[in-house]
Design a protein around this motif. Structure first.
Motif, PDB file in Angstrom:
ATOM      1  N   GLN A  76       1.057  -1.327   0.115  1.00 45.75           N
ATOM      2  CA  GLN A  76      -0.138   0.051  -0.074  1.00 45.75           C
ATOM      3  C   GLN A  76       0.778   1.243  -0.001  1.00 45.75           C
ATOM      4  O   GLN A  76       0.497   2.206  -0.663  1.00 45.75           O
ATOM      5  N   GLU A  77       1.985   1.222   0.772  1.00 45.64           N
ATOM      6  CA  GLU A  77       2.868   2.551   0.915  1.00 45.64           C
ATOM      7  C   GLU A  77       3.541   2.651  -0.530  1.00 45.64           C
ATOM      8  O   GLU A  77       3.539   3.813  -0.970  1.00 45.64           O
ATOM      9  N   GLU A 103       0.878   4.037  -2.787  1.00 43.40           N
ATOM     10  CA  GLU A 103       0.817   5.819  -2.528  1.00 43.40           C
ATOM     11  C   GLU A 103       1.797   6.415  -3.251  1.00 43.40           C
ATOM     12  O   GLU A 103       1.665   7.651  -3.951  1.00 43.40           O
ATOM     13  N   ASP A 157       1.409   9.284  -6.227  1.00 39.89           N
ATOM     14  CA  ASP A 157       1.928  10.527  -6.021  1.00 39.89           C
ATOM     15  C   ASP A 157       2.824  11.259  -7.276  1.00 39.89           C
ATOM     16  O   ASP A 157       3.060  12.112  -7.430  1.00 39.89           O
ATOM     17  N   ARG A 179      -3.928  11.923 -10.938  1.00 37.59           N
ATOM     18  CA  ARG A 179      -3.703  11.638  -9.363  1.00 37.59           C
ATOM     19  C   ARG A 179      -4.999  12.187  -8.871  1.00 37.59           C
ATOM     20  O   ARG A 179      -5.522  11.614  -7.909  1.00 37.59           O
ATOM     21  N   GLU A 210      -6.278   9.266  -6.025  1.00 36.51           N
ATOM     22  CA  GLU A 210      -5.591   9.341  -4.948  1.00 36.51           C
ATOM     23  C   GLU A 210      -6.722   9.201  -3.651  1.00 36.51           C
ATOM     24  O   GLU A 210      -6.459   8.785  -2.675  1.00 36.51           O
ATOM     25  N   ASP A 232      -8.803   4.700  -2.238  1.00 34.18           N
ATOM     26  CA  ASP A 232      -8.329   3.826  -1.184  1.00 34.18           C
ATOM     27  C   ASP A 232      -7.931   2.541  -1.978  1.00 34.18           C
ATOM     28  O   ASP A 232      -8.303   1.331  -1.894  1.00 34.18           O
ATOM     29  N   HIS A 254      -5.064  -0.234  -2.603  1.00 29.00           N
ATOM     30  CA  HIS A 254      -4.032  -0.870  -1.564  1.00 29.00           C
ATOM     31  C   HIS A 254      -3.013  -1.700  -2.407  1.00 29.00           C
ATOM     32  O   HIS A 254      -1.790  -2.033  -1.765  1.00 29.00           O
TER      33      HIS A 254
END
Length: 253
Positions: free
Chosen positions: A140-141, A144, A148, A155, A159, A162, A164
């Motif tokens: 998930q990180e 993200e 970005d 985006r 964004e 949700d 993951h």
């Protein structure tokens, strides 16, 4: 008497007998030029099979998995400088880990979508290099970070969904590309124009490069035709038609 260099591990290990039923395994070789050092250690341990738990045996046999540059490095280690198997792994990975192109979390943050790069292509590329990132990061990180780094127009739609996993991101991105066209990708590229066609204007004149004789018998080189576009040709033809009609109505006297 021929000089035999002492190994970097304790000399007493040389006289230690092998374990019962031990057979020399087929080892994956490492040359020190390409490949991951930690991966090589893991493959070496797998090759040792049931004897991987014998650290002293691993220490004695590890040099058998090294060739070329890596073996040259091993042969330069000082006698008794590597007392344990753990020390061997640390020394080996310190030597060759930093020589590789590392993908870090900073690398991922700096990996932006390029102009004219399609969204799905960028996401797939980012996902692939994220797999080589050194460090324990949740998917998930990484997703993200990927979001970005895409164009702002994309985006804004992705964004807050949700997302993951990269599989989810690719699915949502396909739908987004159908409705969103960022200005960076839609910017028109200069069109390639075809070179103007050379037109030989007829009407008593010959084609370019053709020699004809003058009245006195001497040869005369024709000048090359003037390039014309369609609009110019139309004007010339219209003018000839008008002039021809006028000559018929009002013949020259």
């Amino acid at each position: 008497m021929r000089y035999i260099r002492k190994p970097p591990y304790p000399a007493e290990l040389l006289g230690k007998p092998y374990l019962e039923k031990y057979e020399t395994p087929t080892l994956v070789l490492y040359d020190g030029r390409k490949g991951n050092a930690m991966e090589h250690v893991s493959k070496f341990m797998d090759s040792m099979g049931p004897f991987a738990g014998d650290r002293e045996l691993c220490q004695r046999k590890f040099s058998k998995s090294l060739i070329d540059r890596a073996y040259t490095w091993y042969s330069t280690l000082q006698p008794n400088s590597i007392p344990t198997w753990e020390d061997m792994v640390e020394s080996f990975c310190t030597k060759y880990f930093y020589g590789e192109k590392k993908v870090t979390i900073i690398t991922l943050h700096n990996s932006k979508q390029k102009p004219f790069e399609r969204l799905l292509d960028f996401i797939r590329w980012f996902r692939d290099i994220a797999l080589d990132c050194y460090g324990q990061y949740k998917e998930q990180e990484l997703v993200e970070i990927c979001i970005d780094n895409i164009f702002p127009e994309y985006r804004a739609h992705l964004e807050n969904l949700d997302i993951h996993q990269f599989a989810q991101l690719l699915q949502k991105a396909r739908k987004t590309t159908l409705s969103v066209k960022p200005s960076v990708i839609d910017k028109p590229r200069p069109e390639k124009r075809n070179p103007p066609q050379a037109l030989a204007v007829s009407g008593g004149e010959s084609a370019a490069g053709v020699k004809r004789k003058r009245d006195d018998g001497a040869e005369q080189q024709e000048l090359p035709p003037i390039p014309c576009i369609d609009e110019e040709i139309k004007v010339i033809v219209d003018k000839w038609v008008v002039d021809g009609v006028l000559r018929i109505i009002k013949p020259n006297r």
